[in-house]
Design an enzyme around this catalytic site. Structure first.
Site, PDB file in Angstrom:
ATOM      1  N   ASN A 134       2.993   6.767  -2.102  1.00 37.35           N
ATOM      2  CA  ASN A 134       4.067   7.261  -2.064  1.00 37.35           C
ATOM      3  C   ASN A 134       5.237   6.857  -2.850  1.00 37.35           C
ATOM      4  OD1 ASN A 134       2.787   8.976   0.289  1.00 37.35           O
ATOM      5  ND2 ASN A 134       2.949   6.900   2.145  1.00 37.35           N
TER       6      ASN A 134
ATOM      7  N   ILE B 134       0.614  -1.138   0.795  1.00 42.03           N
ATOM      8  CA  ILE B 134      -0.192  -0.229  -0.265  1.00 42.03           C
ATOM      9  C   ILE B 134       1.082   1.163   0.007  1.00 42.03           C
ATOM     10  CG2 ILE B 134      -1.609   2.066   1.182  1.00 42.03           C
ATOM     11  CD1 ILE B 134      -2.781  -1.415   2.591  1.00 42.03           C
ATOM     12  N   CYS B 135       2.284   1.105   0.753  1.00 47.65           N
ATOM     13  CA  CYS B 135       2.788   2.623   1.108  1.00 47.65           C
ATOM     14  C   CYS B 135       3.295   2.749  -0.585  1.00 47.65           C
ATOM     15  CB  CYS B 135       3.910   2.421   2.143  1.00 47.65           C
ATOM     16  SG  CYS B 135       3.037   2.409   3.506  1.00 47.65           S
ATOM     17  N   THR B 136       3.864   1.889  -1.100  1.00 49.24           N
ATOM     18  CA  THR B 136       4.623   2.103  -2.705  1.00 49.24           C
ATOM     19  C   THR B 136       2.897   2.383  -3.720  1.00 49.24           C
ATOM     20  OG1 THR B 136       5.530   0.202  -2.462  1.00 49.24           O
ATOM     21  CG2 THR B 136       5.299   0.432  -4.581  1.00 49.24           C
TER      22      THR B 136
ATOM     23  N   ASP C  17       4.503  -0.790   5.136  1.00 42.00           N
ATOM     24  CA  ASP C  17       2.872  -0.986   5.508  1.00 42.00           C
ATOM     25  C   ASP C  17       2.815  -1.403   7.068  1.00 42.00           C
ATOM     26  OD1 ASP C  17       2.331  -0.519   2.565  1.00 42.00           O
ATOM     27  OD2 ASP C  17       1.820  -2.949   2.114  1.00 42.00           O
TER      28      ASP C  17
END
Length: 901
Positions: A479, A474-476, A654
């Site tokens: 952002n 998700i963080c990839t 994440d």
């Protein structure tokens, strides 16, 4: 596709194999297809020529078939020709396909094609045997040998050496092979490698490979991307006459590696036999087969080099003679699919051609018993549509086939992968329960597979599964994207989060009295997120006009591609270091830059046009396609100034995100509950949730995805994707082509012949995998059903306990009787008993509940526990057991089929 659309193809021979090839080539989309045949339709043609009917007997095969083939693709010109194939006539074609001429005519035409640069494919099938030959000239350029998307990887280290060693980040294997060519970009320090000519590599390990001499290059600092490059490959083909004498083979089954040479000889002998007798050997004629073997021996004596066989496999050659007059649709489908793919390779230079001979047989379809011979009488022609099949299997099996009943389940290729997987597993469970055979197959572009599932013999489809598709963190997505796949997935999530989920939640809030109660029970920060979205949908973001939609879209653009990026760089400046002193923006983290909006930038306006129209659709506001008017409205939109703030948390992993989501802001939650308008005040308010549809080019869906993804790619200096590639990735399109489909269904139907005959040896069945691009074929025995033991008994997933619920006195078995039955009959003490998710009995059950349930009938307990009535259609229940044996050891046992009617 452009190369194919400029190609003219001749296909000679309109029996079953020829029409199969023509069908696939026409569906592929070449410029013209000319079908050639000078003969009239016969009864035996109807066995596999699916465009011929009984009323066509005596008519020319090509002329009769032409109008029916032409209906397949209106963009392809299909014509019929019945004259001679002269040198002058052949020169108008780029590819020529021959399916049933004599060897003399093949050699004559092949010589013309080879000398004039016309690519040639020769295909033939004889019962359960198939042959394929390709000659694409003395110099052919293959532009893409395998059809795979070029690989890329991120670099973590490069050494200075005579053969520099490159190490990639260990988050994923690089996937390269020795001999691949690569290029480099974004390397800091050793810039000599950036944008160099493609370099050949040698793989040293899953994360390392070596390249050219880097000893004189600058020192490597950090970063860099290595990308695979498809380098055109030059290949050369022998003429037919030369290749007959010194053949090269592509194996279709590694277990039969000696057969291609034998069949190469056998197919030539069939041509000689045909010339001598004016026909092929009669079906299952012992005398014809012996004469044929003698012909093979004399032919072999006249050969030299690799074409000559040290020892003849007389048994194999006799079977070739027995089946030579056979004509099977499944074998034609397999060979025809391969042949049509070779035509496409010849037209385009895409994928590696067959070099140069391929032979195939499916003799496992014959009787499993050694030495079984069918009689000539049983296999003689009957002047019926199935003569070609009767010639192979006899009239008794044909009669048996006519009585079979099958259930065909087709999974549509725009189906999502998860839906397909769920359906496949559901069908598998049903087949296991009802003990029915299952033939499962699938295609993915040029790749195809077949799996055979036979009751009590093999494992089931669900016994082994492919590894799950790797998900993007998700963080990839939020952002730190570093590939176009990341920005496209982010754009898909944006679509769902802007135009579908908010409308669904808002309408539930307005129409479902229990929505608020259900939402507040959600874990972590989800209640706040849902109610924030509802508040925006009904209050702050609710447009009243087209101008409001444009203003919303313009401000959302500013938020996503300017403000959020500036905030990210405020939190993590370009020069930021990690706690270990390494650069924060390195490896998979690409340092972004913000964008400045401009109405002169088409991509910016595309985004506004698409998102404003989608928002208008959601709220029932009239939209607009007038770009000039849109630009005028944009000039009047107020965009608030943004200043990055300190104290804003941006999660780097994440795990950080997951930890943060365990709590919520109760004050803000209470505020939202008070701010949300009462649902009865908005009773006439209606929002439309938009379901993503990739195939309608007028609905703005793909317009939004392409613009949103490419703008984000620009933020992070990721190369953009065109609309076609974006649709493939974002729409999760599974590529499908007729050639692979034909080949796969041919293999499926061959397995069907075995099932009808009742084959019971696991080695008789074949799981198959193919990749027509390489080309590569692999066949293997299905995996036998794994066995388990309790006491001295073996059981598999196909076994179960059969328990009659109704006793001889007409009363149903009680729980106590059920437990006693297993103790007395099977020496098993049941410790837990369940039906679906309902626990019916356990050894730790409270005594009072146990006392209540023991005298109750089983169906009564099921109804009470599950709180569902049993329908009248339910004839049996499935129970799962946990048991101990008489030594008090836990044992694994099958499930129980408990019949109640």
């Amino acid at each position: 596709m452009k190369r194919m659309q400029n190609s003219n193809v001749l296909i000679s021979g309109m029996r079953g194999l020829g029409v199969e090839i023509a069908k696939n080539v026409i569906l592929a989309g070449v410029k013209t297809v000319t079908i050639h045949d000078s003969a009239a339709a016969e009864w035996r043609d109807l066995s596999s020529q699916f465009y011929l009917r009984e009323e066509d007997l005596g008519k020319n095969r090509a002329e009769t078939t032409q109008p029916r083939l032409a209906e397949l693709n209106s963009y392809v010109s299909v014509s019929a020709y019945t004259g001679s194939l002269t040198e002058e006539y052949l020169q108008q074609f780029q590819v020529v396909v021959l399916t049933n001429p004599s060897l003399e005519e093949q050699l004559k035409i092949a010589e013309v094609c080879h000398s004039k640069g016309i690519k040639l494919v020769i295909a033939d099938t004889r019962g359960l045997f198939g042959q394929l030959f390709c000659d694409f000239g003395e110099e052919m350029i293959v532009l893409d040998p395998n059809g795979e998307q070029p690989l890329s990887a991120m670099i973590s280290m490069i050494t200075k050496d005579s053969a520099g060693v490159i190490t990639c980040l260990d988050e994923a294997r690089h996937g390269f092979e020795s001999g691949d060519y690569v290029t480099f970009t974004e390397i800091q320090g050793m810039t000599e490698l950036n944008n160099c000519e493609p370099v050949e590599i040698k793989v040293l390990g899953p994360y390392t490979f070596s390249v050219c001499d880097t000893s004189s290059f600058s020192d490597y600092v950090r970063g860099g991307i290595v990308s695979q490059v498809k380098v055109p490959k030059k290949i050369s083909f022998k003429s037919l006459s030369a290749s007959l004498a010194e053949p090269e083979f592509v194996l279709t089954d590694f277990a039969k590696f000696e057969r291609p040479g034998q069949l190469h000889l056998g197919f030539q002998a069939l041509q000689r036999y045909q010339k001598q007798h004016g026909r092929s050997p009669k079906p299952w004629s012992q005398s014809d087969a012996e004469e044929f073997v003698s012909l093979c021996k004399s032919l072999n004596e006249s050969l030299s080099g690799s074409a000559k066989q040290e020892q003849l496999d007389e048994g194999l050659l006799k079977k070739l003679a027995y089946l030579a007059m056979g004509d099977l649709a499944p074998v034609n489908a397999f060979i025809g699919g391969l042949a049509a793919q070779e035509v496409m390779k010849a037209c385009t230079g895409k994928f590696m051609p067959i070099m140069q001979w391929l032979y195939f047989d499916a003799l496992e379809c014959l009787s499993e018993e050694e030495g079984v011979m069918l009689s000539e009488e049983e296999c003689a022609p009957r002047n019926c549509r199935y003569d070609g099949q009767i010639a192979v299997f006899g009239s008794k099996l044909q009669e048996k086939l006519s009585k079979q009943r099958y259930f065909l389940v087709i999974y549509c290729h725009s189906c999502l992968t998860m839906n397909w997987l769920k359906w496949g597993m559901y069908m598998d469970r049903r087949c296991v329960y009802y003990r029915k055979p299952l033939l499962e197959s699938g295609t993915l572009g040029t790749k195809g597979n077949v799996q055979v599932v036979i009751p009590f013999l093999t494992e089931s489809y669900s016994s082994s599964q492919d590894p799950p598709e790797k998900s993007i963190p998700i963080c990839t997505l939020k952002n730190f994207p570093n590939a176009i796949e990341h920005t496209l997935q982010w754009a898909r999530d944006e679509f769902e989060g802007l135009f579908k989920q908010p409308a669904e939640n808002a309408m539930q809030y307005l129409t479902d009295p229990k929505f608020m109660e259900r939402t507040l029970k959600l874990p972590g920060a989800q209640p706040l997120e849902v109610l924030e979205a509802v508040y925006k949908s009904l209050v702050t973001d609710c447009p009243q006009s087209w101008e409001d939609c444009v203003a919303w879209a313009r401000n959302h653009w500013q938020c996503q591609y300017n403000n959020n990026i500036r905030q990210l760089l405020h939190n993590f400046p370009p020069e930021q270091l990690t706690s270990s002193g390494a650069p924060f923006w390195s490896g998979p983290k690409r340092c972004p830059h913000h964008l400045e909006f401009s109405t002169s930038n088409d991509l910016h306006v595309d985004y506004i046009m698409a998102s404003a129209n989608l928002l208008a659709k959601t709220y029932g506001v009239p939209g607009s396609r007038d770009r000039a008017a849109l630009v005028k409205i944009l000039d009047t939109v107020h965009v608030p100034q943004f200043t990055p703030r300190s104290g804003v948390t941006i999660h780097v992993s994440d795990q950080e995100l997951q930890n943060a989501n365990t709590s919520t802001d109760d004050c803000r939650l209470d505020e939202l509950k008070s701010l949300l308008p009462k649902s009865d005040c908005l009773s006439k308010f209606k929002l439309t949730a938009i379901d993503f549809e990739k195939d309608d080019d007028t609905n703005f869906h793909m317009d939004f995805i392409v613009a949103a993804s490419n703008l984000r790619a620009e933020n992070y200096d990721i190369p953009p994707a065109d609309r076609h590639k974006s649709k493939l990735i974002a729409g999760k399109i599974i590529p499908a082509i007729a050639t692979t489909t034909a080949a796969v269904v041919g293999l499926v139907c061959l397995e069907l012949f075995k099932i009808v005959q009742g084959h019971q040896k696991v080695e008789s069945f074949k799981n198959g995998f193919m990749n027509l691009a390489l080309p590569f074929f692999a066949f293997s025995e299905p995996i036998a059903a794994p066995t388990h033991k309790y006491y001295e008994q073996d059981w598999t997933l196909w076994d179960r306990f059969e328990v009659k619920g109704l006793q001889d006195d007409g009363k149903e078995m009680t729980l106590k009787q059920f437990l006693d039955y297993f103790k007395n009959e099977h020496k098993l003490e049941i410790t837990m008993l369940s039906q679906g998710v309902s626990m019916l009995y356990s050894f730790f059950m409270p005594p009072a509940k146990l006392k209540e349930r023991l005298p109750q009938p089983m169906t009564e307990i099921v109804t009470k526990v599950s709180k569902k009535k049993l329908g009248k259609h339910v004839k049996a229940l499935v129970f799962e057991l946990c048991c101990n044996d008489d030594t008090d050891e836990d044992v694994e046992v099958p499930y129980v089929r408990y019949t109640i009617r």
